[in-house]
Scaffold this active site. Structure first.
Site, PDB file in Angstrom:
ATOM      1  N   LYS A  39      47.651  42.605  43.240  1.00 48.10           N
ATOM      2  CA  LYS A  39      48.751  42.178  44.109  1.00 48.10           C
ATOM      3  C   LYS A  39      50.025  42.383  43.292  1.00 48.10           C
ATOM      4  CE  LYS A  39      50.132  40.274  47.987  1.00 48.10           C
ATOM      5  NZ  LYS A  39      50.105  40.993  49.257  1.00 48.10           N
ATOM      6  N   ASP A  76      36.230  36.882  43.962  1.00 49.99           N
ATOM      7  CA  ASP A  76      35.456  35.813  44.597  1.00 49.99           C
ATOM      8  C   ASP A  76      35.452  36.028  46.121  1.00 49.99           C
ATOM      9  OD1 ASP A  76      34.221  33.425  45.130  1.00 49.99           O
ATOM     10  OD2 ASP A  76      35.845  32.139  44.419  1.00 49.99           O
ATOM     11  N   ASP A 115      32.327  38.091  48.661  1.00 51.77           N
ATOM     12  CA  ASP A 115      31.661  37.422  49.787  1.00 51.77           C
ATOM     13  C   ASP A 115      31.888  38.198  51.083  1.00 51.77           C
ATOM     14  OD1 ASP A 115      30.637  35.444  48.212  1.00 51.77           O
ATOM     15  OD2 ASP A 115      31.360  33.793  49.463  1.00 51.77           O
ATOM     16  N   ASP A 173      45.339  42.556  50.049  1.00 49.48           N
ATOM     17  CA  ASP A 173      45.343  42.364  51.513  1.00 49.48           C
ATOM     18  C   ASP A 173      44.825  43.622  52.212  1.00 49.48           C
ATOM     19  OD1 ASP A 173      47.632  43.347  50.303  1.00 49.48           O
ATOM     20  OD2 ASP A 173      49.032  42.506  51.753  1.00 49.48           O
ATOM     21  N   TYR A 206      41.705  30.514  38.093  1.00 47.85           N
ATOM     22  CA  TYR A 206      40.649  29.501  38.038  1.00 47.85           C
ATOM     23  C   TYR A 206      40.597  28.803  36.670  1.00 47.85           C
ATOM     24  CZ  TYR A 206      38.708  31.457  42.370  1.00 47.85           C
ATOM     25  OH  TYR A 206      38.524  31.889  43.654  1.00 47.85           O
TER      26      TYR A 206
END
Ligand code: NAD
Length: 364
Positions: free
Chosen positions: A190, A246, A250, A222, A135
């Site tokens: 990852k 992020d 959620d 994942d 980001y």
């Protein structure tokens, strides 16, 4: 103790008013100063994060934040949009550690999209690194591709990066948080594909050696996304980078039923923090007096615990919220058959009453 109160837009003003009421019911000495932020600040000062608001936030021990944004500002230039105020505060205050607890209250088990047995008793804490990763990495932009599958075509690119100190400090935050809970950390990465997350995994493992009492395991993102809906109670503290955090926070939010219940905290290295509900300004219900103030009230409890060193007061707010839920009061977002529907203000009043009652019982 100085608290900067930034209600913002939409339901922000309604829910923050209830959290302020609850803080005032605690009989602690706070200085609270309110300022405009977001669309409200843009209307008054031409900028979503005016200098005066930023100064107030910087000099305060903590910021209690409502929410910002409204669809009517969507056409403004990006730097003037209300949401930029949140990014500006994060950047200027160095808020690198985002805490998102996902707790499923027994009374709200039915509101989750998962089966009750999977979420009953759920209490996990997602710690998301907030100021690095893809980001913020440079360079980024659009250009004409010189290689790849389609040379000459328009392409866009971002840069994923983390430095060792950035990973070290968030890892310390996670291990220290785990020590206050059930002493388990899952680091999500990852590393099988990304260099950035191989470094992440290596550094978290090294930092973990300083916390031999905390069990550390690693999970690819994942698989973590899958396990969160398959067996969420497996997790205790989850620590991960900005983008994975992020998304996973959620996902975890939905396990608990309503976004109106979820607090959050964003902290810097000196425990100064910004405390806000996980939801937005909900323009669709703003001004109707029906928004759930509990996420904001629970954010105020986190503020007492993490920035103001008042853990007992935080406990009192959290147990008052549990009592109110147990008494059957519900705002519209968590309402179900057999419970009593109340508005924003009544919900805030009920939490204040529960705090006052426990105060009287403790005194007598
Ligand atoms: P939202 O979270 O505001 O609303 C999503 C849905 O949840 C809506 O139906 C809303 O009515 C409901 N909801 C949210 N909070 C609730 C509460 N406390 N009680 C009851 N119901 C609640 O997300 P959105 O609609 O995608 O965004 C609205 C605005 O908020 C946008 O301008 C967006 O940019 C902004 N936003 C701001 C923040 C922030 O201030 N940190 C975060 C997310 C979105």
């Amino acid at each position: 103790m100085k608290i900067a109160v930034l209600p913002g837009d939409g339901i922000g003003t309604e829910i923050v008013a209830e959290a302020v009421k609850v803080l005032q019911a605690l009989d602690l000495k706070f200085e609270m100063e309110t300022a405009l932020v977001g669309g409200a600040a843009y209307e008054a000062h031409g900028h979503p994060l005016p200098e005066s608001t930023l100064e107030l936030a910087k000099e305060a021990d903590a910021v209690l934040f409502g929410a910002v944004g409204d669809w009517k500002y969507d056409k403004l230039d990006r730097p003037l949009r209300p949401e930029q105020a949140v990014l500006g505060l994060r950047k200027n205050l160095g808020l690198f550690a985002n805490f998102r607890p996902a707790i499923c209250y027994d009374e709200l088990v039915g509101a989750s999209s998962l089966k009750p047995e999977l979420v009953s008793g759920l209490d996990i804490l997602i710690i998301r690194e907030l100021t690095g990763d893809i980001y913020f990495g440079q360079p980024r932009g659009r250009r004409t591709a010189v290689d790849g599958h389609f040379p000459g075509a328009e392409e866009a690119f971002d840069t994923m990066r983390y430095s060792r100190p950035e990973i070290e400090r968030i890892a310390h935050v996670a291990f220290q948080a785990a020590r206050k809970r059930s002493k388990r950390v899952t680091s999500v990465d990852k590393a099988n594909v990304l260099e950035t997350f191989q470094l992440w995994k290596d550094v978290v493992t090294e930092v973990g050696k300083e916390y031999p009492d905390v069990a550390l395991d690693h999970m690819y993102v994942d698989n973590a996304a899958m396990q969160l809906v398959k067996a969420p109670k497996k997790f205790d503290v989850v620590v991960t980078g900005n983008m994975f955090g992020d998304i996973l926070s959620d996902e975890a939010a939905m396990l608990t039923g309503s976004i109106g219940m979820l607090p959050s905290a964003s902290l810097n290295a000196s425990s100064q923090g910004l405390y806000e509900p996980s939801h937005g300004s909900a323009p669709d219900i703003a001004g109707k007096g029906i928004a759930n103030p509990l996420a904001t009230i629970l954010s105020a409890a986190m503020m007492l615990r993490f920035s103001l060193d008042q853990p007992e007061a935080a406990d009192r707010i959290e147990s008052a919220v549990k009592d109110v839920l147990a008494s059957g009061l519900r705002t519209v977002d968590i309402f179900s058959e057999g419970t009593k529907k109340v508005g924003t203000r009544e919900m805030g009043d009920a939490v204040v009453a529960a705090i006052t009652t426990t105060k009287k019982i403790t005194k007598s």
